[in-house]
Design a protein around this motif. Sequence first.
Motif, PDB file in Angstrom:
ATOM      1  N   TRP A  33    -109.454  -8.018  18.721  1.00 48.09           N
ATOM      2  CA  TRP A  33    -108.980  -7.231  17.382  1.00 48.09           C
ATOM      3  C   TRP A  33    -110.021  -7.834  16.333  1.00 48.09           C
ATOM      4  N   ILE A  34    -109.970  -9.285  16.090  1.00 53.30           N
ATOM      5  CA  ILE A  34    -110.728  -9.923  15.102  1.00 53.30           C
ATOM      6  C   ILE A  34    -112.023  -9.556  15.140  1.00 53.30           C
ATOM      7  N   ALA A  35    -112.983  -9.486  16.581  1.00 51.34           N
ATOM      8  CA  ALA A  35    -113.994  -9.197  16.667  1.00 51.34           C
ATOM      9  C   ALA A  35    -114.558  -7.999  16.020  1.00 51.34           C
ATOM     10  N   ASP A  36    -113.648  -6.724  16.359  1.00 52.34           N
ATOM     11  CA  ASP A  36    -113.814  -5.493  16.175  1.00 52.34           C
ATOM     12  C   ASP A  36    -113.792  -5.318  14.483  1.00 52.34           C
ATOM     13  N   ASP A  37    -112.926  -6.230  13.971  1.00 52.63           N
ATOM     14  CA  ASP A  37    -112.994  -6.097  12.297  1.00 52.63           C
ATOM     15  C   ASP A  37    -114.147  -6.736  11.615  1.00 52.63           C
ATOM     16  N   VAL A  38    -114.625  -7.773  12.408  1.00 51.55           N
ATOM     17  CA  VAL A  38    -115.569  -8.487  11.857  1.00 51.55           C
ATOM     18  C   VAL A  38    -116.929  -7.736  11.728  1.00 51.55           C
ATOM     19  N   SER A  39    -117.079  -7.143  12.906  1.00 47.76           N
ATOM     20  CA  SER A  39    -118.411  -6.066  13.146  1.00 47.76           C
ATOM     21  C   SER A  39    -118.387  -5.033  11.935  1.00 47.76           C
ATOM     22  N   LEU A  40    -117.071  -4.460  11.764  1.00 40.88           N
ATOM     23  CA  LEU A  40    -116.734  -3.255  10.926  1.00 40.88           C
ATOM     24  C   LEU A  40    -116.466  -3.469   9.438  1.00 40.88           C
ATOM     25  N   LYS A  41    -116.066  -4.527   9.191  1.00 38.31           N
ATOM     26  CA  LYS A  41    -115.397  -4.776   7.678  1.00 38.31           C
ATOM     27  C   LYS A  41    -116.332  -5.632   7.114  1.00 38.31           C
ATOM     28  N   LEU A  42    -116.579  -6.898   7.527  1.00 34.17           N
ATOM     29  CA  LEU A  42    -117.050  -7.968   6.785  1.00 34.17           C
ATOM     30  C   LEU A  42    -117.959  -7.640   5.715  1.00 34.17           C
ATOM     31  N   ASN A  43    -118.983  -6.659   5.932  1.00 37.88           N
ATOM     32  CA  ASN A  43    -119.901  -6.522   5.083  1.00 37.88           C
ATOM     33  C   ASN A  43    -119.653  -5.070   4.198  1.00 37.88           C
ATOM     34  N   GLN A  44    -118.634  -4.700   4.480  1.00 43.96           N
ATOM     35  CA  GLN A  44    -118.185  -3.494   3.627  1.00 43.96           C
ATOM     36  C   GLN A  44    -117.189  -3.524   2.359  1.00 43.96           C
ATOM     37  N   SER A  45    -116.665  -4.608   2.372  1.00 49.42           N
ATOM     38  CA  SER A  45    -115.844  -4.796   1.141  1.00 49.42           C
ATOM     39  C   SER A  45    -115.591  -6.331   0.929  1.00 49.42           C
ATOM     40  N   ALA A  46    -115.406  -6.569  -0.240  1.00 47.02           N
ATOM     41  CA  ALA A  46    -115.105  -7.914  -0.764  1.00 47.02           C
ATOM     42  C   ALA A  46    -113.850  -8.464  -0.136  1.00 47.02           C
ATOM     43  N   GLU A  47    -112.894  -7.577  -0.006  1.00 43.10           N
ATOM     44  CA  GLU A  47    -111.406  -7.960   0.321  1.00 43.10           C
ATOM     45  C   GLU A  47    -111.452  -8.090   2.220  1.00 43.10           C
ATOM     46  N   ALA A  48    -112.619  -7.750   2.740  1.00 42.06           N
ATOM     47  CA  ALA A  48    -112.617  -7.746   4.107  1.00 42.06           C
ATOM     48  C   ALA A  48    -112.331  -9.350   4.841  1.00 42.06           C
ATOM     49  N   PHE A  49    -113.079 -10.256   4.042  1.00 40.40           N
ATOM     50  CA  PHE A  49    -112.868 -11.592   4.434  1.00 40.40           C
ATOM     51  C   PHE A  49    -111.595 -12.191   4.352  1.00 40.40           C
ATOM     52  N   SER A  50    -110.707 -11.953   3.335  1.00 42.88           N
ATOM     53  CA  SER A  50    -109.379 -12.300   3.151  1.00 42.88           C
ATOM     54  C   SER A  50    -108.467 -11.675   4.346  1.00 42.88           C
ATOM     55  N   GLU A  51    -108.933 -10.218   4.692  1.00 45.09           N
ATOM     56  CA  GLU A  51    -107.870  -9.523   5.774  1.00 45.09           C
ATOM     57  C   GLU A  51    -108.199 -10.208   7.068  1.00 45.09           C
ATOM     58  N   ILE A  52    -109.427 -10.472   7.330  1.00 46.79           N
ATOM     59  CA  ILE A  52    -109.845 -11.294   8.673  1.00 46.79           C
ATOM     60  C   ILE A  52    -109.234 -12.476   8.712  1.00 46.79           C
ATOM     61  N   GLU A  53    -109.353 -13.235   7.840  1.00 47.07           N
ATOM     62  CA  GLU A  53    -108.548 -14.715   7.513  1.00 47.07           C
ATOM     63  C   GLU A  53    -107.101 -14.418   7.815  1.00 47.07           C
ATOM     64  N   GLN A  54    -106.607 -13.339   7.332  1.00 45.98           N
ATOM     65  CA  GLN A  54    -105.001 -13.403   7.675  1.00 45.98           C
ATOM     66  C   GLN A  54    -104.702 -12.988   9.159  1.00 45.98           C
ATOM     67  N   LEU A  55    -105.654 -12.456   9.616  1.00 48.66           N
ATOM     68  CA  LEU A  55    -105.661 -11.884  11.287  1.00 48.66           C
ATOM     69  C   LEU A  55    -105.601 -13.304  11.891  1.00 48.66           C
ATOM     70  N   TYR A  56    -106.457 -14.210  11.516  1.00 49.32           N
ATOM     71  CA  TYR A  56    -106.431 -15.156  12.481  1.00 49.32           C
ATOM     72  C   TYR A  56    -105.189 -16.166  12.060  1.00 49.32           C
ATOM     73  N   GLU A  57    -104.557 -16.300  10.924  1.00 48.73           N
ATOM     74  CA  GLU A  57    -103.377 -16.786  10.428  1.00 48.73           C
ATOM     75  C   GLU A  57    -102.324 -16.151  11.379  1.00 48.73           C
ATOM     76  N   ARG A  58    -102.113 -15.265  11.630  1.00 42.92           N
ATOM     77  CA  ARG A  58    -101.291 -14.477  12.588  1.00 42.92           C
ATOM     78  C   ARG A  58    -101.566 -14.735  13.982  1.00 42.92           C
ATOM     79  N   ALA A  59    -102.827 -14.840  14.339  1.00 43.98           N
ATOM     80  CA  ALA A  59    -103.230 -15.140  15.718  1.00 43.98           C
ATOM     81  C   ALA A  59    -103.019 -16.424  16.255  1.00 43.98           C
ATOM     82  N   VAL A  60    -103.015 -17.354  15.276  1.00 43.68           N
ATOM     83  CA  VAL A  60    -102.862 -18.870  15.649  1.00 43.68           C
ATOM     84  C   VAL A  60    -101.432 -19.172  15.896  1.00 43.68           C
TER      85      VAL A  60
END
Length: 817
Positions: A101-128
């Motif tokens: 899930w996180i790999a897909d969002d990193v490849s699709l979202k990370l460079n598209q918006s400024a909020e992408a990093f925060s969203e992926i970071e929240q995914l990591y928090e939920r994952a661990v």
Amino acid sequence: MAEGEENLSKTLDQEMPPATEDPPSDDSDSDSDSEEEADEAADALRVQALQQALRNQPLHYDSHLQYINCLRKLGEIDKLRNAREHMNSLFPLSPILWQDWIADDVSLKLNQSAEAFSEIEQLYERAVQEYLSVPLWCDYVNFVQEHDKLVSQCSPGGVTKMRELLERAITAAGFHVSEGSKIWEAYREYEQALLLTIDEENNKDRIRSLFHRQLAVPLENLRTTLMDYKAWEADQGNSNDMDAELDGVPPNVALNYQKASAAYNARKQYEDQLTSPVQSEADKLQHFLNYIKFEESSGDPTRVQILYERAISELPVSSDLWLGYTNYLDRTLKVASILKSVYYRATRNCPWISELWVRYLLSLERTKSSEEEIRSVFEQSLQCAFQTRKEYLDLYLTRIDGLRRRFSLDQEDFDFQLIRQAFMDASDLLSADLSPEELLSLHKYWAKLEINLGKDITAARGVWDNLIKKSGSTLESHQGYIAMEVEMGHINEARAIYKRCYAKRFAGTGSEDICHAWVKFEREHGTLEDYDIALKKVTARLNEVMLFKAQQESKGKADHSAVSVKESTNSPLKRKTDQKPNMKVQPPAKRRRQDAPKTQEKFEPDLGKMEIESEEQLQKEEEKGKEIKKPKAEFYDDQCTAFISNLNLRTNEEDLKYFFSDCGGVTAVRLVRDKVTGKSRGYAYVDFSDDQHLQAAIAKNKKTLHGAKLSIARSDPSRSKKSRPGMSGSFRGRGTARNFPPRNESKSSEEGRNPSKEEPSTDAGASGKEKKVTFMAPRSVMKPLGWNKKDGEGKVEVSGGEELKSNEEFRNLFLKK
């Protein structure tokens, strides 16, 4: 195969086109395009089939996985994200699913918006938070280090954030024996990179401290870590002999290293068992349990907790692991945040284990959680599908216990209605499925709290009354009710309950037990008059119970004998004429004055049933040209008899006995039945032992039984039929009620005057095909003896010119003759 998979296979078979072999073609691009289109069409059909399967079975785990994989293959980004969110709302996701899930969002979202990093970071928090995973923590650390601008620029805020994240990783996974060293290495690498960038002396101390901390932890490759430490110290200008293991190592570090090495060697056998290539889940569970037992004996809570986390990450639906884990934390660690997290994950992984929910509620109460949080968890637990109703009862009792403790501590701000509502919900939901003992225990607890906390004796009595209605008036419910009243000193109320229930019919020896209990109660609490009244009523009731049991035993023996005779009659070996028993069948005229059968001296027969059996038996015998001896009718003096009319036709003798059980003194019930069909004719006679009980029965006039409002009056056979109000001239009944039905309105008065055409007595069960016995027969079917004509004044005379006498006088006259 699961039902969802069956539906999926059927749908795919119906919707997917059959596979056909494509003809050979020289155009390779055209072939590849057609194959891709065919694959996409098949995937689209598969997605539709999986959607239908999930609508039918939303909790089918494998269908969720297949659906996500199909959407990921098709590149349906929005649907894929929604599918993952929906699945995670129902189930915890494995580390592999989170990494995808996180790999897909990193490849699709990370460079598209400024909020992408925060969203992926929240995914990591939920994952661990779901399961312990060293690779997932490493990915989280690397992601923040690479993509967080503050961290990559080595700003003070970024350095602090990175170090806090690494410390969290050490705490969560740094004690993992086989993989924990990866977290320590990532921490040291970050500090070394920071040293090269900032070149601060403090960074060297941090790196040295990390080495010292790691060398004190029993991890795999511990000697390699020691060699790396010595090499790093040499680079800092601290010379040491690399061949000598502990040369140049501070004494305290060397001592910790030796202890850690010994600890690792003690655990190596368990680690080898866990990493064996081929083993079943049961074997792996047993290896983990053995390992956990060893760690608990060592007394290090952190290591025990890490080992439990390792176990549940590989066996997430093992209830034994979750129960052991939560029990250990409740006993030793007792940290509110950790307990809430573990219980939350435990109930998500094994929601069908009611004991986990019970412990969850207790843990929230121990950690002083809010009422809203506890109520939310309790409501979630009720949505789970447990195997037995007792599990729901345990949850309700746990909830009620907690409310009781809170109310005891804070009565001003805590509403007792919460406790009452919990009891009401439990009673409404579980009453039909609980055992009598469990139901009694629940209501007893409820009534106790109504008195002690609610200070409402009326509500407590309502609880017992409600239980008596739901439990079918069991002996234990009445005993509990009485015990509560006696405990509170309400002697008159307890006596009233005894008077209400002593005449009820309870299972086993319950009827005798409640009678004896009443006498004992009056001996201990009542006056002499109360004792005498109880003794009088109880004695009559015990006699009724003994008589009833004797009748049932005799009836059972008679039924057994009838079955034996029937089997003998149906035997293929018929008796010869000379083998018949020596029994003379006399005509009705000679049988009139014979004594009743001896069996009638032992028990009172069921006349209605006897009539039906006699009719059927007589009909069979007459077809064979034989006669059968019929039972004689009994004589009733009707001194203390109640006449009951307007009965529901489905009412039987037992219903009437139960209806008059509170009056007491019932000696016999005679339900008038049709001579052919055996069905009730809607009226009956009930004999009582004395006039006091009869008056109590008459007081129940106009009461309802089976939906019919009964008419109850004293039976008075001494009154002539003409003097009874509302009676027709052809009526030959015995009661005094106006709505008493005529026996045969179609018969003429001449038929009524002809003794040879007298109707058979339904009470006696006689057949209508013989001449009827008029002496000793119930007066409901008799003509006054000697009735012949009327004189000029309209008086009825007998042949001697005397005025018509009563039946009793004619009986006496007949006996004198």
